[in-house]
Design a protein around this motif. Structure first.
Motif, PDB file in Angstrom:
ATOM      1  N   UNK A  40      23.014  53.440  31.842  1.00 37.82           N
ATOM      2  CA  UNK A  40      23.127  52.179  31.115  1.00 37.82           C
ATOM      3  C   UNK A  40      22.069  51.190  31.582  1.00 37.82           C
ATOM      4  N   UNK A  41      21.344  50.619  30.626  1.00 36.85           N
ATOM      5  CA  UNK A  41      20.359  49.578  30.905  1.00 36.85           C
ATOM      6  C   UNK A  41      20.790  48.306  30.188  1.00 36.85           C
ATOM      7  N   UNK A  42      20.788  47.201  30.930  1.00 32.16           N
ATOM      8  CA  UNK A  42      21.200  45.913  30.369  1.00 32.16           C
ATOM      9  C   UNK A  42      20.067  44.909  30.535  1.00 32.16           C
ATOM     10  N   UNK A  43      19.706  44.267  29.440  1.00 39.39           N
ATOM     11  CA  UNK A  43      18.599  43.325  29.505  1.00 39.39           C
ATOM     12  C   UNK A  43      18.714  42.311  28.381  1.00 39.39           C
ATOM     13  N   UNK A  44      17.860  41.309  28.438  1.00 36.28           N
ATOM     14  CA  UNK A  44      17.864  40.219  27.457  1.00 36.28           C
ATOM     15  C   UNK A  44      16.452  40.088  26.901  1.00 36.28           C
ATOM     16  N   UNK A  45      16.341  39.908  25.586  1.00 30.40           N
ATOM     17  CA  UNK A  45      15.028  39.805  24.952  1.00 30.40           C
ATOM     18  C   UNK A  45      14.966  38.551  24.088  1.00 30.40           C
ATOM     19  N   UNK A  46      13.783  37.912  24.059  1.00 33.53           N
ATOM     20  CA  UNK A  46      13.555  36.731  23.235  1.00 33.53           C
ATOM     21  C   UNK A  46      12.118  36.731  22.747  1.00 33.53           C
TER      22      UNK A  46
ATOM     23  N   UNK B  28      16.323  33.331  19.753  1.00 31.95           N
ATOM     24  CA  UNK B  28      16.984  33.045  21.015  1.00 31.95           C
ATOM     25  C   UNK B  28      17.274  34.331  21.775  1.00 31.95           C
ATOM     26  N   UNK B  29      17.377  34.237  23.104  1.00 34.39           N
ATOM     27  CA  UNK B  29      17.632  35.440  23.906  1.00 34.39           C
ATOM     28  C   UNK B  29      18.865  36.206  23.426  1.00 34.39           C
ATOM     29  N   UNK B  30      18.710  37.526  23.319  1.00 39.06           N
ATOM     30  CA  UNK B  30      19.808  38.408  22.903  1.00 39.06           C
ATOM     31  C   UNK B  30      20.105  39.389  24.022  1.00 39.06           C
ATOM     32  N   UNK B  31      21.364  39.508  24.383  1.00 41.44           N
ATOM     33  CA  UNK B  31      21.767  40.485  25.391  1.00 41.44           C
ATOM     34  C   UNK B  31      21.899  41.856  24.739  1.00 41.44           C
ATOM     35  N   UNK B  32      21.246  42.851  25.335  1.00 40.73           N
ATOM     36  CA  UNK B  32      21.218  44.196  24.792  1.00 40.73           C
ATOM     37  C   UNK B  32      21.670  45.200  25.847  1.00 40.73           C
ATOM     38  N   UNK B  33      22.316  46.260  25.389  1.00 36.61           N
ATOM     39  CA  UNK B  33      22.714  47.360  26.260  1.00 36.61           C
ATOM     40  C   UNK B  33      22.278  48.662  25.619  1.00 36.61           C
TER      41      UNK B  33
END
Length: 266
Positions: free
Chosen positions: A63-69, A84-89
């Motif tokens: 599992x990889x968890x990160x935020x992109x904007x 706006x920043x989106x949390x992704x998994x």
């Protein structure tokens, strides 16, 4: 108007922690295509930006968890688009060192010409490490041309394809045409769209280019049309697919070429 999307591919995996970096930033032809030779785009085009996320923490369960904007602004700093920043998994069972990612910017038909920049920021939500890059591109004045060139594996244009595939597959080469003239009476365009394929030595493989005329059925209020060239890959080798569009009303012509590598069937 500019619209944009950021996305991460799942075919490879990020690193098991470390310094977060965004590397190998490049403009591409289509989502998975080769590097684009220049960062100049007509209104109606799509700006594809490929890059690699290096050093993202990945759990032992994949599992990889990160935020992109993402933010797009012009040379004066005016912001035209902000995601706006989106949390992704993501589930990336291969783990490893790198996850390829992409950003998409659709250039509106009414977008003012000038210099723009696209800033992408990625944050590792586990380690809180952050990295970003800025890619600069130019929007040209409206003109006749071929835009939004991108290959897919399906005619619905839903499955992005690289320009390298196996014998037996079909590449659907999608593109749009903008800046064409219209007949004063019918309000329809009159363009000749031609398709030809060349071998590695530059020799044409078809005795005569496949031709398609667009001169009817187009909504008079729509200043763009989209076509597709299906390319069945029946033998290995290196080839080049050429698309030429001629506006019979203005006499203008535009041409693009896409390199295609066909690998032997596995």
């Amino acid at each position: 108007m500019l619209t944009a999307i950021v996305a991460a591919a799942l075919s490879l995996a990020p690193a098991q922690g470390g310094e977060l970096k965004l590397s190998n930033v490049r403009f591409t032809v289509g989502e998975m295509g080769p590097p684009r030779p220049e960062a100049r785009f007509l209104p109606g085009d799509i700006v594809y930006i490929g890059y690699d996320i290096v050093g993202l923490m990945i759990d032992t369960d994949g599992t990889a968890r990160y935020r992109m904007a993402m933010e797009i602004s012009d040379a004066a700093g005016k912001v035209y688009f902000k995601e706006n920043p989106r949390d992704l998994t993501d589930f990336v069972p291969l783990r490893g060192q790198v996850i390829p990612a992409r950003a998409f910017v659709t250039v509106g038909l009414d977008q003012p010409p000038g210099q723009y920049q696209c800033k992408v920021t990625v944050t590792d939500t586990t380690t809180k490490a952050t990295a970003s890059f800025t890619a600069r591109f130019e929007v040209l004045k409206p003109a006749f041309g071929i835009v939004a060139l991108h290959p897919t594996f399906d005619p619905q244009r839903q499955i992005p394809a690289p320009t390298q595939a196996f014998v037996g597959q079909t590449l659907f080469i999608n593109f749009s045409v903008v800046g064409f003239e219209r007949d004063g009476k019918t309000r329809q365009p009159n363009t000749l769209n031609e398709y030809q394929v060349f071998d590695e030595k530059g020799q044409p493989l078809l005795a005569k280019a496949i031709s398609q005329v667009v001169d009817r059925g187009l909504d008079p209020s729509v200043p763009i049309y989209t076509l597709q060239f299906p390319l069945f890959l029946n033998r290995p080798g290196r080839f080049s697919a050429r698309i030429t569009v001629t506006d019979k009303l203005s006499g203008k012509s535009a041409r693009v070429e896409l390199p295609v590598t066909v690998l032997p069937a596995p």
